[in-house]
Scaffold this motif. Sequence first.
Motif, mmCIF file in Angstrom:
data_model
loop_
_atom_site.group_PDB
_atom_site.id
_atom_site.type_symbol
_atom_site.label_atom_id
_atom_site.label_comp_id
_atom_site.label_asym_id
_atom_site.label_seq_id
_atom_site.Cartn_x
_atom_site.Cartn_y
_atom_site.Cartn_z
ATOM 1 N N TYR A 1 15.111 12.041 17.450
ATOM 2 C CA TYR A 1 13.712 12.002 17.046
ATOM 3 C C TYR A 1 13.555 11.071 15.853
ATOM 4 C CZ TYR A 1 14.894 15.321 13.292
ATOM 5 O OH TYR A 1 15.441 15.927 12.200
ATOM 6 N N ASN A 2 12.359 10.533 15.689
ATOM 7 C CA ASN A 2 12.029 9.650 14.565
ATOM 8 C C ASN A 2 10.549 9.834 14.251
ATOM 9 O OD1 ASN A 2 11.457 7.593 12.770
ATOM 10 N ND2 ASN A 2 12.844 6.127 13.745
ATOM 11 N N ASP A 3 10.258 10.495 13.145
ATOM 12 C CA ASP A 3 8.868 10.807 12.796
ATOM 13 C C ASP A 3 8.012 9.551 12.609
ATOM 14 O OD1 ASP A 3 9.697 13.431 12.805
ATOM 15 O OD2 ASP A 3 9.946 13.537 10.621
ATOM 16 N N LEU A 4 8.612 8.495 12.052
ATOM 17 C CA LEU A 4 7.822 7.283 11.788
ATOM 18 C C LEU A 4 7.320 6.620 13.063
ATOM 19 C CD1 LEU A 4 9.753 5.594 8.846
ATOM 20 C CD2 LEU A 4 7.502 6.677 8.762
ATOM 21 N N GLU A 5 8.035 6.801 14.165
ATOM 22 C CA GLU A 5 7.582 6.222 15.429
ATOM 23 C C GLU A 5 6.302 6.879 15.932
ATOM 24 O OE1 GLU A 5 10.809 6.543 18.145
ATOM 25 O OE2 GLU A 5 11.965 4.909 17.221
ATOM 26 N N GLY B 1 8.719 13.130 3.510
ATOM 27 C CA GLY B 1 8.161 13.975 4.560
ATOM 28 C C GLY B 1 8.443 13.482 5.968
ATOM 29 N N PHE B 2 9.039 12.276 6.112
ATOM 30 C CA PHE B 2 9.376 11.734 7.422
ATOM 31 C C PHE B 2 10.901 11.743 7.591
ATOM 32 C CE2 PHE B 2 5.329 9.733 6.347
ATOM 33 C CZ PHE B 2 4.589 9.947 7.507
ATOM 34 N N SER B 3 11.363 12.176 8.751
ATOM 35 C CA SER B 3 12.804 12.243 9.018
ATOM 36 C C SER B 3 13.114 11.609 10.367
ATOM 37 C CB SER B 3 13.285 13.698 9.029
ATOM 38 O OG SER B 3 13.047 14.316 7.790
ATOM 39 N N LYS C 1 6.142 18.495 13.702
ATOM 40 C CA LYS C 1 4.796 18.332 13.156
ATOM 41 C C LYS C 1 4.871 18.364 11.647
ATOM 42 C CE LYS C 1 0.134 20.293 13.679
ATOM 43 N NZ LYS C 1 -0.656 21.360 14.357
ATOM 44 N N GLY C 2 4.161 17.453 10.966
ATOM 45 C CA GLY C 2 4.167 17.456 9.510
ATOM 46 C C GLY C 2 3.368 16.300 8.944
ATOM 47 N N THR C 3 3.457 16.121 7.632
ATOM 48 C CA THR C 3 2.762 15.051 6.923
ATOM 49 C C THR C 3 3.749 14.363 5.993
ATOM 50 O OG1 THR C 3 2.068 16.531 5.138
ATOM 51 C CG2 THR C 3 0.557 16.275 7.006
ATOM 52 N N GLY C 4 3.390 13.159 5.542
ATOM 53 C CA GLY C 4 4.262 12.438 4.628
ATOM 54 C C GLY C 4 3.564 11.263 3.987
ATOM 55 N N THR C 5 4.281 10.603 3.090
ATOM 56 C CA THR C 5 3.790 9.399 2.425
ATOM 57 C C THR C 5 4.887 8.349 2.451
ATOM 58 O OG1 THR C 5 4.540 10.153 0.255
ATOM 59 C CG2 THR C 5 2.262 10.691 0.885
ATOM 60 N N ALA C 6 4.491 7.096 2.253
ATOM 61 C CA ALA C 6 5.459 5.998 2.238
ATOM 62 C C ALA C 6 4.816 4.768 1.610
ATOM 63 C CB ALA C 6 5.929 5.672 3.656
ATOM 64 N N ASP C 7 5.669 3.880 1.092
ATOM 65 C CA ASP C 7 5.230 2.551 0.672
ATOM 66 C C ASP C 7 5.436 1.597 1.843
ATOM 67 O OD1 ASP C 7 4.798 3.550 -1.865
ATOM 68 O OD2 ASP C 7 6.769 2.946 -2.601
ATOM 69 N N ALA D 1 0.837 -1.193 0.000
ATOM 70 C CA ALA D 1 0.000 0.000 0.000
ATOM 71 C C ALA D 1 0.876 1.249 0.000
ATOM 72 C CB ALA D 1 -0.916 0.008 1.219
ATOM 73 N N VAL D 2 0.340 2.321 -0.574
ATOM 74 C CA VAL D 2 0.937 3.645 -0.461
ATOM 75 C C VAL D 2 0.181 4.364 0.652
ATOM 76 C CG1 VAL D 2 1.419 5.827 -1.611
ATOM 77 C CG2 VAL D 2 1.535 3.677 -2.900
ATOM 78 N N LEU D 3 0.887 4.699 1.728
ATOM 79 C CA LEU D 3 0.256 5.275 2.908
ATOM 80 C C LEU D 3 0.491 6.783 2.974
ATOM 81 C CD1 LEU D 3 1.401 2.666 5.590
ATOM 82 C CD2 LEU D 3 -0.503 2.525 3.992
ATOM 83 N N ALA D 4 -0.483 7.476 3.500
ATOM 84 C CA ALA D 4 -0.335 8.890 3.817
ATOM 85 C C ALA D 4 -0.640 9.068 5.297
ATOM 86 C CB ALA D 4 -1.286 9.739 2.975
ATOM 87 N N GLY D 5 0.110 9.951 5.950
ATOM 88 C CA GLY D 5 -0.106 10.141 7.374
ATOM 89 C C GLY D 5 0.499 11.422 7.881
ATOM 90 N N ASP D 6 0.339 11.650 9.186
ATOM 91 C CA ASP D 6 0.915 12.837 9.806
ATOM 92 C C ASP D 6 1.591 12.461 11.113
ATOM 93 O OD1 ASP D 6 -1.094 12.609 11.783
ATOM 94 O OD2 ASP D 6 -2.437 13.934 10.677
#
Length: 208
Positions: free
Chosen positions: A141-145, A122-124, A67-73, A39-44
């Motif tokens: 810091y880790n945005d994906l967490e 968008g994730f760092s 704070k932000g938004t991003g996408t990922a596979d 899936a291609v995911l979108a999130g914040d």
Amino acid sequence: RATFDQHVNFEWGVAKLGEKVTLGVGFALNNTYGGQFDAVLAGDYDYKYIKTTTTVNVAKVEEITRKGTGTADADVIRDDINLMGTVSFHYSPLKNLDTYVKVGVGVGYLSYSINDVCNREGFSNENVNKLSGNTLTKYRYNDLEHANWYGYDPKVVGSVAAYIGATYFIDDVWGIDAQIGLLSSNLCNKAKHSNAFGLFALGVAYKF
């Protein structure tokens, strides 16, 4: 999308509908795990992390907001738990053989596991432990967490099921059961909430 199914059924025969037909009622607890899909995911993300700066035994502590938004596979695995009331019709053509048709209606709980996230935008993340002169700077810091993926929150949904099956009793109480059919159908049209089919199930039956 292959799945691994587990189910427990309890049933009571409540009426005889002729010499070889019995009406049964009961309940079933089903768990369907798997159904992995890409899936291609979108999130914040919206969280705080701590930054510490130490100079000659004087520490400065800051709380910084990211704070932000991003996408990922990613690979997504769905886990369904369903609790249903069931009604069945049993036909016994032979002494030790019981065949049946069963339907169920109830509620299901859907949850998701997000794995192998890649191609993220968008994730760092950063892990700093740096000494510059007499100043030591530390933060992580880790945005994906802290990602909140849109559309993949756990949810309660309506659920139905339909099976056909047979049980062969090897003695007065123990039997071998096999069934096919629609193990659990969560009532939603979207692909990520698609129905889970139990093509074949094999188990053990016990007669009280």
